[in-house]
Write a protein that holds these residues in place. Sequence first.
Motif, PDB file in Angstrom:
ATOM      1  N   VAL A 132       0.812  -1.221   0.000  1.00  0.00           N
ATOM      2  CA  VAL A 132       0.000   0.000   0.000  1.00  0.00           C
ATOM      3  C   VAL A 132       0.848   1.275   0.000  1.00  0.00           C
ATOM      4  O   VAL A 132       0.429   2.299  -0.530  1.00  0.00           O
ATOM      5  CB  VAL A 132      -0.969  -0.015   1.205  1.00  0.00           C
ATOM      6  N   ARG A 133       2.030   1.218   0.617  1.00  0.00           N
ATOM      7  CA  ARG A 133       2.899   2.387   0.742  1.00  0.00           C
ATOM      8  C   ARG A 133       2.149   3.551   1.396  1.00  0.00           C
ATOM      9  O   ARG A 133       1.961   4.628   0.788  1.00  0.00           O
ATOM     10  CB  ARG A 133       3.469   2.799  -0.616  1.00  0.00           C
ATOM     11  N   PRO A 134       1.707   3.384   2.639  1.00  0.00           N
ATOM     12  CA  PRO A 134       0.859   4.397   3.265  1.00  0.00           C
ATOM     13  C   PRO A 134       1.508   5.764   3.381  1.00  0.00           C
ATOM     14  O   PRO A 134       0.811   6.786   3.339  1.00  0.00           O
ATOM     15  CB  PRO A 134       0.549   3.808   4.645  1.00  0.00           C
ATOM     16  N   THR A 135       2.829   5.827   3.507  1.00  0.00           N
ATOM     17  CA  THR A 135       3.459   7.141   3.637  1.00  0.00           C
ATOM     18  C   THR A 135       3.263   8.000   2.392  1.00  0.00           C
ATOM     19  O   THR A 135       3.391   9.229   2.460  1.00  0.00           O
ATOM     20  CB  THR A 135       4.966   7.003   3.930  1.00  0.00           C
ATOM     21  N   ASP A 136       2.936   7.367   1.264  1.00  0.00           N
ATOM     22  CA  ASP A 136       2.681   8.124   0.036  1.00  0.00           C
ATOM     23  C   ASP A 136       1.297   8.770   0.025  1.00  0.00           C
ATOM     24  O   ASP A 136       1.014   9.584  -0.849  1.00  0.00           O
ATOM     25  CB  ASP A 136       2.798   7.220  -1.191  1.00  0.00           C
ATOM     26  N   HIS A 137       0.455   8.403   0.976  1.00  0.00           N
ATOM     27  CA  HIS A 137      -0.955   8.808   0.919  1.00  0.00           C
ATOM     28  C   HIS A 137      -1.398   9.676   2.092  1.00  0.00           C
ATOM     29  O   HIS A 137      -2.572  10.056   2.150  1.00  0.00           O
ATOM     30  CB  HIS A 137      -1.848   7.562   0.868  1.00  0.00           C
ATOM     31  N   VAL A 138      -0.488   9.981   3.017  1.00  0.00           N
ATOM     32  CA  VAL A 138      -0.906  10.692   4.226  1.00  0.00           C
ATOM     33  C   VAL A 138      -0.514  12.149   4.174  1.00  0.00           C
ATOM     34  O   VAL A 138       0.327  12.578   3.370  1.00  0.00           O
ATOM     35  CB  VAL A 138      -0.328  10.018   5.496  1.00  0.00           C
ATOM     36  N   ASP A 139      -1.152  12.930   5.057  1.00  0.00           N
ATOM     37  CA  ASP A 139      -0.865  14.359   5.166  1.00  0.00           C
ATOM     38  C   ASP A 139       0.215  14.657   6.196  1.00  0.00           C
ATOM     39  O   ASP A 139       0.941  15.641   6.083  1.00  0.00           O
ATOM     40  CB  ASP A 139      -2.141  15.117   5.538  1.00  0.00           C
ATOM     41  N   PHE A 140       0.281  13.820   7.223  1.00  0.00           N
ATOM     42  CA  PHE A 140       1.283  13.985   8.273  1.00  0.00           C
ATOM     43  C   PHE A 140       1.866  12.628   8.638  1.00  0.00           C
ATOM     44  O   PHE A 140       1.131  11.629   8.732  1.00  0.00           O
ATOM     45  CB  PHE A 140       0.664  14.582   9.555  1.00  0.00           C
ATOM     46  N   VAL A 141       3.172  12.605   8.867  1.00  0.00           N
ATOM     47  CA  VAL A 141       3.818  11.466   9.507  1.00  0.00           C
ATOM     48  C   VAL A 141       4.329  11.954  10.859  1.00  0.00           C
ATOM     49  O   VAL A 141       5.074  12.947  10.928  1.00  0.00           O
ATOM     50  CB  VAL A 141       4.978  10.907   8.673  1.00  0.00           C
ATOM     51  N   VAL A 142       3.927  11.278  11.926  1.00  0.00           N
ATOM     52  CA  VAL A 142       4.338  11.638  13.282  1.00  0.00           C
ATOM     53  C   VAL A 142       5.288  10.559  13.783  1.00  0.00           C
ATOM     54  O   VAL A 142       4.900   9.401  13.934  1.00  0.00           O
ATOM     55  CB  VAL A 142       3.120  11.750  14.222  1.00  0.00           C
ATOM     56  N   HIS A 143       6.529  10.937  14.036  1.00  0.00           N
ATOM     57  CA  HIS A 143       7.522  10.015  14.586  1.00  0.00           C
ATOM     58  C   HIS A 143       7.418  10.097  16.108  1.00  0.00           C
ATOM     59  O   HIS A 143       7.746  11.125  16.707  1.00  0.00           O
ATOM     60  CB  HIS A 143       8.917  10.391  14.089  1.00  0.00           C
ATOM     61  N   ASN A 144       6.972   9.002  16.713  1.00  0.00           N
ATOM     62  CA  ASN A 144       6.509   9.027  18.093  1.00  0.00           C
ATOM     63  C   ASN A 144       7.370   8.187  19.033  1.00  0.00           C
ATOM     64  O   ASN A 144       6.881   7.663  20.022  1.00  0.00           O
ATOM     65  CB  ASN A 144       5.048   8.530  18.133  1.00  0.00           C
ATOM     66  N   ASP A 145       8.665   8.060  18.727  1.00  0.00           N
ATOM     67  CA  ASP A 145       9.538   7.295  19.618  1.00  0.00           C
ATOM     68  C   ASP A 145       9.620   7.927  21.003  1.00  0.00           C
ATOM     69  O   ASP A 145       9.696   7.227  22.013  1.00  0.00           O
ATOM     70  CB  ASP A 145      10.935   7.183  18.997  1.00  0.00           C
ATOM     71  N   GLU A 146       9.613   9.248  21.046  1.00  0.00           N
ATOM     72  CA  GLU A 146       9.556   9.976  22.318  1.00  0.00           C
ATOM     73  C   GLU A 146       8.251  10.769  22.335  1.00  0.00           C
ATOM     74  O   GLU A 146       8.190  11.880  21.784  1.00  0.00           O
ATOM     75  CB  GLU A 146      10.751  10.913  22.457  1.00  0.00           C
ATOM     76  N   PRO A 147       7.202  10.227  22.941  1.00  0.00           N
ATOM     77  CA  PRO A 147       5.881  10.846  22.828  1.00  0.00           C
ATOM     78  C   PRO A 147       5.819  12.315  23.236  1.00  0.00           C
ATOM     79  O   PRO A 147       5.048  13.081  22.657  1.00  0.00           O
ATOM     80  CB  PRO A 147       5.004   9.967  23.735  1.00  0.00           C
ATOM     81  N   GLN A 148       6.600  12.725  24.230  1.00  0.00           N
ATOM     82  CA  GLN A 148       6.568  14.127  24.632  1.00  0.00           C
ATOM     83  C   GLN A 148       7.460  15.008  23.760  1.00  0.00           C
ATOM     84  O   GLN A 148       7.436  16.229  23.893  1.00  0.00           O
ATOM     85  CB  GLN A 148       6.969  14.260  26.103  1.00  0.00           C
ATOM     86  N   LYS A 149       8.230  14.376  22.889  1.00  0.00           N
ATOM     87  CA  LYS A 149       9.067  15.136  21.954  1.00  0.00           C
ATOM     88  C   LYS A 149       8.885  14.568  20.547  1.00  0.00           C
ATOM     89  O   LYS A 149       9.848  14.122  19.911  1.00  0.00           O
ATOM     90  CB  LYS A 149      10.532  15.077  22.376  1.00  0.00           C
ATOM     91  N   PRO A 150       7.662  14.573  20.057  1.00  0.00           N
ATOM     92  CA  PRO A 150       7.426  13.989  18.731  1.00  0.00           C
ATOM     93  C   PRO A 150       8.056  14.846  17.636  1.00  0.00           C
ATOM     94  O   PRO A 150       8.260  16.052  17.786  1.00  0.00           O
ATOM     95  CB  PRO A 150       5.904  13.992  18.618  1.00  0.00           C
ATOM     96  N   VAL A 151       8.355  14.186  16.546  1.00  0.00           N
ATOM     97  CA  VAL A 151       8.841  14.872  15.347  1.00  0.00           C
ATOM     98  C   VAL A 151       7.841  14.563  14.246  1.00  0.00           C
ATOM     99  O   VAL A 151       7.421  13.425  14.089  1.00  0.00           O
ATOM    100  CB  VAL A 151      10.246  14.377  14.955  1.00  0.00           C
ATOM    101  N   TRP A 152       7.431  15.577  13.518  1.00  0.00           N
ATOM    102  CA  TRP A 152       6.438  15.334  12.487  1.00  0.00           C
ATOM    103  C   TRP A 152       6.813  16.048  11.197  1.00  0.00           C
ATOM    104  O   TRP A 152       7.607  16.976  11.180  1.00  0.00           O
ATOM    105  CB  TRP A 152       5.051  15.764  12.939  1.00  0.00           C
ATOM    106  N   GLU A 153       6.247  15.550  10.126  1.00  0.00           N
ATOM    107  CA  GLU A 153       6.459  16.155   8.824  1.00  0.00           C
ATOM    108  C   GLU A 153       5.135  16.210   8.080  1.00  0.00           C
ATOM    109  O   GLU A 153       4.363  15.244   8.097  1.00  0.00           O
ATOM    110  CB  GLU A 153       7.496  15.377   8.024  1.00  0.00           C
ATOM    111  N   ALA A 154       4.857  17.337   7.479  1.00  0.00           N
ATOM    112  CA  ALA A 154       3.694  17.465   6.608  1.00  0.00           C
ATOM    113  C   ALA A 154       4.089  16.992   5.222  1.00  0.00           C
ATOM    114  O   ALA A 154       5.194  17.269   4.749  1.00  0.00           O
ATOM    115  CB  ALA A 154       3.216  18.922   6.564  1.00  0.00           C
ATOM    116  N   ARG A 155       3.196  16.267   4.585  1.00  0.00           N
ATOM    117  CA  ARG A 155       3.496  15.688   3.291  1.00  0.00           C
ATOM    118  C   ARG A 155       2.444  16.155   2.284  1.00  0.00           C
ATOM    119  O   ARG A 155       1.319  16.477   2.643  1.00  0.00           O
ATOM    120  CB  ARG A 155       3.536  14.164   3.364  1.00  0.00           C
ATOM    121  N   THR A 156       2.803  16.166   1.031  1.00  0.00           N
ATOM    122  CA  THR A 156       1.850  16.478  -0.024  1.00  0.00           C
ATOM    123  C   THR A 156       1.447  15.208  -0.721  1.00  0.00           C
ATOM    124  O   THR A 156       2.226  14.256  -0.843  1.00  0.00           O
ATOM    125  CB  THR A 156       2.478  17.435  -1.051  1.00  0.00           C
ATOM    126  N   ARG A 157       0.187  15.150  -1.142  1.00  0.00           N
ATOM    127  CA  ARG A 157      -0.307  13.949  -1.824  1.00  0.00           C
ATOM    128  C   ARG A 157      -1.237  14.363  -2.955  1.00  0.00           C
ATOM    129  O   ARG A 157      -1.635  15.491  -3.076  1.00  0.00           O
ATOM    130  CB  ARG A 157      -1.029  13.013  -0.848  1.00  0.00           C
TER     131      ARG A 157
END
Length: 225
Positions: free
Chosen positions: A200-225
């Motif tokens: 499916v390659r879900p990262t190609d279809h989303v608006d945001f990817v939230v990297h949640n290894d440290e929940p209180q210090k998340p890193v996120w990226e907005a994506r275009t689709r």
Amino acid sequence: MRPGPRRAELLARLAEAVGSVDVAHPVRVAVDGPPATGKTTLADELAVVLRSQGCYVIRATIDDFLFPRARRYPRGEYSAEGCYFDTHDWPALNRVLLDPLGPDGDRGFQPAVYDRATDTVLSPPSRTAPADAVLVFDGVFLMRPELIDRWELRILVSTAVETTVDRAVIRERRVSSRAEVERRWRERYIPAQQLYFDTVRPTDHVDFVVHNDEPQKPVWEARTR
């Protein structure tokens, strides 16, 4: 626990993205991700923020759209293919929740069709959502072909694989041994997610990817689709 500054910033950004969706029906938000990445917690927190802003929020989860246990394991309890293909009642999810809230729906919806605690099918009374409602829905495999066109906003929550295993061991320590949890993760859940990401390659279809290894210090990226 009150979100830290970085977490609060993420939630504010996601709430802003919800508010920017311009449709004449409820906004359907998918919070996708592998098990134990923290997607349920993120969805719960986003719902709180949206409600504080006056939104009518429908909070629902894939756990309430499972097939009964007798139907979930035709390929075996540890089958990755079974996890991906046999576990969730996608037609029911579309029929009673996603489509009624969509552009051609009447906004009469049911938030669940299954009770996991009792392993029984549910048929709760239908409720009617206002046109400006927001559905916040968390679950696995939400970008798959059966659902991909049903979302106005798509979020993918990600963590390192070993982090999900460690979290699962902690979460399930009262009901399962570490060996049982690790077997289920390494034979069923992780390979099922790999199948999903490969096909499916879900990262190609989303608006945001939230990297949640440290929940209180998340890193996120907005994506275009």
